[in-house]
Design a protein around this motif. Structure first.
Motif, mmCIF file in Angstrom:
data_model
loop_
_atom_site.group_PDB
_atom_site.id
_atom_site.type_symbol
_atom_site.label_atom_id
_atom_site.label_comp_id
_atom_site.label_asym_id
_atom_site.label_seq_id
_atom_site.Cartn_x
_atom_site.Cartn_y
_atom_site.Cartn_z
ATOM 1 N N PRO A 152 2.809 9.205 -5.032
ATOM 2 C CA PRO A 152 3.930 8.720 -4.223
ATOM 3 C C PRO A 152 3.788 7.237 -3.908
ATOM 4 O O PRO A 152 2.698 6.682 -3.929
ATOM 5 C CB PRO A 152 3.816 9.557 -2.942
ATOM 6 C CG PRO A 152 2.374 9.910 -2.848
ATOM 7 C CD PRO A 152 1.864 10.012 -4.259
ATOM 8 N N GLY A 153 4.909 6.599 -3.625
ATOM 9 C CA GLY A 153 4.886 5.194 -3.231
ATOM 10 C C GLY A 153 5.390 4.284 -4.337
ATOM 11 O O GLY A 153 5.472 4.679 -5.502
ATOM 12 N N PRO A 154 5.716 3.034 -3.991
ATOM 13 C CA PRO A 154 6.304 2.105 -4.961
ATOM 14 C C PRO A 154 5.267 1.411 -5.849
ATOM 15 O O PRO A 154 5.628 0.780 -6.830
ATOM 16 C CB PRO A 154 6.999 1.077 -4.052
ATOM 17 C CG PRO A 154 6.156 1.066 -2.804
ATOM 18 C CD PRO A 154 5.610 2.453 -2.636
ATOM 19 N N ASN A 155 3.992 1.514 -5.481
ATOM 20 C CA ASN A 155 2.965 0.717 -6.175
ATOM 21 C C ASN A 155 2.322 1.478 -7.336
ATOM 22 O O ASN A 155 1.111 1.572 -7.445
ATOM 23 C CB ASN A 155 1.877 0.278 -5.178
ATOM 24 C CG ASN A 155 1.209 1.460 -4.505
ATOM 25 O OD1 ASN A 155 1.768 2.545 -4.455
ATOM 26 N ND2 ASN A 155 0.014 1.263 -3.988
ATOM 27 N N VAL A 156 3.172 2.031 -8.221
ATOM 28 C CA VAL A 156 2.661 2.807 -9.352
ATOM 29 C C VAL A 156 3.202 2.207 -10.651
ATOM 30 O O VAL A 156 4.412 2.098 -10.821
ATOM 31 C CB VAL A 156 3.095 4.285 -9.241
ATOM 32 C CG1 VAL A 156 2.450 5.112 -10.348
ATOM 33 C CG2 VAL A 156 2.760 4.853 -7.873
ATOM 34 N N GLY A 165 0.822 -1.206 0.000
ATOM 35 C CA GLY A 165 0.000 0.000 0.000
ATOM 36 C C GLY A 165 0.853 1.251 0.000
ATOM 37 O O GLY A 165 2.075 1.205 0.155
ATOM 38 N N GLY A 166 0.207 2.389 -0.191
ATOM 39 C CA GLY A 166 0.927 3.659 -0.221
ATOM 40 C C GLY A 166 0.046 4.778 0.282
ATOM 41 O O GLY A 166 -1.094 4.556 0.692
ATOM 42 N N PRO A 167 0.556 6.011 0.238
ATOM 43 C CA PRO A 167 -0.186 7.158 0.787
ATOM 44 C C PRO A 167 -1.548 7.385 0.144
ATOM 45 O O PRO A 167 -2.432 7.964 0.758
ATOM 46 C CB PRO A 167 0.739 8.349 0.508
ATOM 47 C CG PRO A 167 2.084 7.748 0.327
ATOM 48 C CD PRO A 167 1.876 6.398 -0.265
ATOM 49 N N LEU A 168 -1.729 6.942 -1.111
ATOM 50 C CA LEU A 168 -2.988 7.213 -1.807
ATOM 51 C C LEU A 168 -3.885 5.991 -1.955
ATOM 52 O O LEU A 168 -4.847 6.009 -2.701
ATOM 53 C CB LEU A 168 -2.711 7.815 -3.187
ATOM 54 C CG LEU A 168 -2.062 9.201 -3.183
ATOM 55 C CD1 LEU A 168 -1.893 9.699 -4.595
ATOM 56 C CD2 LEU A 168 -2.864 10.195 -2.377
ATOM 57 N N GLY A 169 -3.563 4.901 -1.260
ATOM 58 C CA GLY A 169 -4.451 3.744 -1.351
ATOM 59 C C GLY A 169 -3.748 2.435 -1.082
ATOM 60 O O GLY A 169 -2.584 2.391 -0.699
ATOM 61 N N GLY A 170 -4.497 1.347 -1.304
ATOM 62 C CA GLY A 170 -3.999 0.013 -1.040
ATOM 63 C C GLY A 170 -3.056 -0.487 -2.116
ATOM 64 O O GLY A 170 -2.652 0.247 -3.016
ATOM 65 N N PRO A 171 -2.683 -1.769 -2.049
ATOM 66 C CA PRO A 171 -1.708 -2.334 -2.982
ATOM 67 C C PRO A 171 -2.219 -2.403 -4.417
ATOM 68 O O PRO A 171 -3.417 -2.366 -4.678
ATOM 69 C CB PRO A 171 -1.464 -3.739 -2.415
ATOM 70 C CG PRO A 171 -2.653 -4.039 -1.573
ATOM 71 C CD PRO A 171 -3.151 -2.748 -1.051
ATOM 72 N N LEU A 172 -1.262 -2.537 -5.339
ATOM 73 C CA LEU A 172 -1.562 -2.690 -6.762
ATOM 74 C C LEU A 172 -2.119 -4.089 -6.995
ATOM 75 O O LEU A 172 -1.553 -5.078 -6.551
ATOM 76 C CB LEU A 172 -0.276 -2.486 -7.555
ATOM 77 C CG LEU A 172 -0.341 -2.181 -9.047
ATOM 78 C CD1 LEU A 172 -1.078 -0.873 -9.303
ATOM 79 C CD2 LEU A 172 1.063 -2.111 -9.621
ATOM 80 N N LYS A 173 -3.256 -4.176 -7.714
ATOM 81 C CA LYS A 173 -3.894 -5.490 -7.918
ATOM 82 C C LYS A 173 -3.108 -6.375 -8.874
ATOM 83 O O LYS A 173 -2.985 -7.574 -8.666
ATOM 84 C CB LYS A 173 -5.312 -5.298 -8.481
ATOM 85 C CG LYS A 173 -6.339 -4.822 -7.477
ATOM 86 C CD LYS A 173 -7.740 -5.134 -8.020
ATOM 87 C CE LYS A 173 -8.804 -4.524 -7.149
ATOM 88 N NZ LYS A 173 -9.135 -3.156 -7.523
ATOM 89 N N TYR A 174 -2.609 -5.777 -9.960
ATOM 90 C CA TYR A 174 -1.896 -6.544 -10.980
ATOM 91 C C TYR A 174 -0.484 -5.973 -11.105
ATOM 92 O O TYR A 174 -0.294 -4.900 -11.690
ATOM 93 C CB TYR A 174 -2.633 -6.458 -12.326
ATOM 94 C CG TYR A 174 -4.108 -6.787 -12.208
ATOM 95 C CD1 TYR A 174 -4.535 -8.112 -12.070
ATOM 96 C CD2 TYR A 174 -5.069 -5.787 -12.203
ATOM 97 C CE1 TYR A 174 -5.880 -8.422 -11.940
ATOM 98 C CE2 TYR A 174 -6.420 -6.085 -12.070
ATOM 99 C CZ TYR A 174 -6.811 -7.403 -11.937
ATOM 100 O OH TYR A 174 -8.154 -7.704 -11.804
ATOM 101 N N PRO A 175 0.524 -6.646 -10.561
ATOM 102 C CA PRO A 175 1.879 -6.081 -10.481
ATOM 103 C C PRO A 175 2.495 -5.751 -11.839
ATOM 104 O O PRO A 175 3.277 -4.835 -11.955
ATOM 105 C CB PRO A 175 2.686 -7.181 -9.771
ATOM 106 C CG PRO A 175 1.671 -8.056 -9.110
ATOM 107 C CD PRO A 175 0.442 -7.985 -9.953
ATOM 108 N N HIS A 176 2.150 -6.519 -12.900
ATOM 109 C CA HIS A 176 2.791 -6.313 -14.200
ATOM 110 C C HIS A 176 1.881 -5.497 -15.111
ATOM 111 O O HIS A 176 1.464 -5.949 -16.181
ATOM 112 C CB HIS A 176 3.155 -7.657 -14.826
ATOM 113 C CG HIS A 176 4.006 -8.500 -13.937
ATOM 114 N ND1 HIS A 176 5.302 -8.156 -13.595
ATOM 115 C CD2 HIS A 176 3.752 -9.661 -13.277
ATOM 116 C CE1 HIS A 176 5.801 -9.068 -12.785
ATOM 117 N NE2 HIS A 176 4.882 -9.986 -12.575
#
Length: 423
Positions: A304-308, A179-190
């Motif tokens: 922000p965050g790694p999940n983009v 998760g990150g500042p703007l929401g939960g984790p990325l559903k599909y990593p690729h």
């Protein structure tokens, strides 16, 4: 495009193009359904993409779901790649990230509460909504603009139907792994995002032509027919609603005056109202396109965050170069993702301030406005309206100081004259 019919006003992909590639989520919803939400969209789209993701979502929403065998023929199971086409970027976000809160399951257990509570709450004025939210969720009330009825009503609905403050649920999503500042984790990593953008002048010209093409294709006849069948009675009772369902689509409210007065006014007045509607449609279409681009920059590029997912820009300003500037690089990027190698193109990079607060709350007493977010405050401070008010106040202050100085000097002169008089 989820609504049945109304193909022109919703700019549906043509039947010829639909035959080239399998399309989903088009023309399946009754246009008079007004409580269709982004949650409904997500719950229908996710099983089409991946049955396993849908099962995981079902576990979160309702324990022990009855698993359908049909779900095994989802897009991933057929060894295909889903291409989510925008548009409405908020709906795309619902498929990329875990950012939504589902309250419908709980509501459906009590038949008497099946009416959309959010719509009911929106009947209240914003002051009352903000006051109620401040009582049950002060953190969320401080983050939302006091005049944003839709978001205030949604936060109240979440609390009423879950018993948990909206802000607390958002914190739980953000604290999940990934998760990150703007929401939960990325559903599909690729995942990757292909952003088609154009020079503003070229885009504006293209959008104006699109409106002209819609009119040539029979937009007015489509609107007249829909107005006659569905909206005429509502207008007569003064209960038309341009805030929910299909009526939110650009093109309905712009031609409202023309449609309701047609046949009841002179041909000259009708022609003027028609031209007014056409110009309004062109203006609001261009404004919406600007908002879409702003959303991409703020929500995807500055997120922000790694999940983009990486965002690749493709310039569509000159359609003569479509093959070279758009199609070829897009295919190379997607092919690289399929093969698990680095794409030849560089993703678009846009800096962001890790300390930026998107929900800061400030009041500009000069303009009598509430501003939410650091960037919005900075933009407001530089805006023409704010600078105009600032200039006006400085003039008043200068005039006030000059008047005080003049008053003081007159007082000094009077004192000097008085001292020269004999006792």
């Amino acid at each position: 495009q989820v609504y049945k019919g109304l193909d022109i006003i919703t700019n549906k992909v043509s039947p010829q193009e639909q035959r080239l590639c399998r399309h989903h989520m088009i023309s399946f919803l009754d246009p008079l359904v007004s409580n269709y939400t982004v949650v409904d969209f997500r719950d229908k789209a996710v099983p089409l993409i991946s049955f396993h993701a849908a099962a995981h979502l079902a576990e979160q929403i309702r324990p022990s779901p009855r698993r359908s065998q049909a779900g095994k023929r989802d897009i991933f199971a057929r060894d295909k790649i889903p291409i989510v086409v925008g548009g409405t970027n908020y709906y795309i976000e619902s498929l990329l990230w875990k950012v939504l809160i589902d309250t419908k399951e709980k509501a459906s257990m009590a038949p008497e509460t099946t009416a959309d509570r959010k719509v009911e709450l929106e009947q209240l004025d914003s002051v009352e909504l903000h006051r109620r939210l401040s009582r049950v969720d002060p953190e969320m009330a401080a983050k939302l603009h006091p005049h944003d009825k839709r978001k205030l009503a949604r936060s109240l609905q979440v609390f009423e139907e879950t018993g948990i403050p909206h802000s607390e649920i958002l914190h739980q999503q953000q604290e999940e792994e990934g998760g990150g500042p703007l929401g939960g984790p990325l559903k599909y990593p690729h995942s990757c995002i292909l952003w088609l953008h154009a020079d503003q002048a070229a885009l504006d010209q293209r959008l104006e032509k699109r409106v002209d093409d819609m009119l040539a294709a029979g937009l007015l006849e489509e609107l007249r027919d829909f107005h006659r069948r569905y909206n005429q009675e509502k207008v007569a009772e003064n209960r038309q609603d341009y805030q929910h369902g299909i009526f939110q689509s650009i093109g309905f409210k712009e031609f409202h005056e023309y449609l309701v007065s047609e046949g009841n006014c002179s041909p000259e007045t009708s022609a003027l109202l028609l031209q007014k509607g056409i110009q309004a449609l062109k203006q609001v279409t261009k404004r919406y396109a600007r908002r879409q681009n702003k959303w991409v920059r703020n929500r995807f590029l500055r997120r922000p965050g790694p999940n983009v997912p990486p965002v690749y820009g493709l310039d569509v300003s000159d359609l003569l170069w479509w093959e070279e500037d758009v199609l070829k690089p897009a295919l190379e990027i997607v092919e690289s993702f399929i093969q698990g190698r680095e794409p030849p193109a560089e993703p678009v990079k846009m800096g962001y301030d890790v300390n930026e607060n998107k929900r800061s709350h400030r009041v500009c007493e000069l303009c009598n406005r509430v501003i939410i977010g650091d960037r919005e405050w900075a933009a407001h401070s530089r805006s023409k309206s704010h600078l105009h008010q600032l200039k006006k106040r400085r003039k008043l202050e200068a005039a006030s100081r000059a008047a005080e100085t003049e008053g003081d000097s007159r007082g000094a002169e009077t004192s000097a004259e008085d001292s020269s008089l004999p006792l």
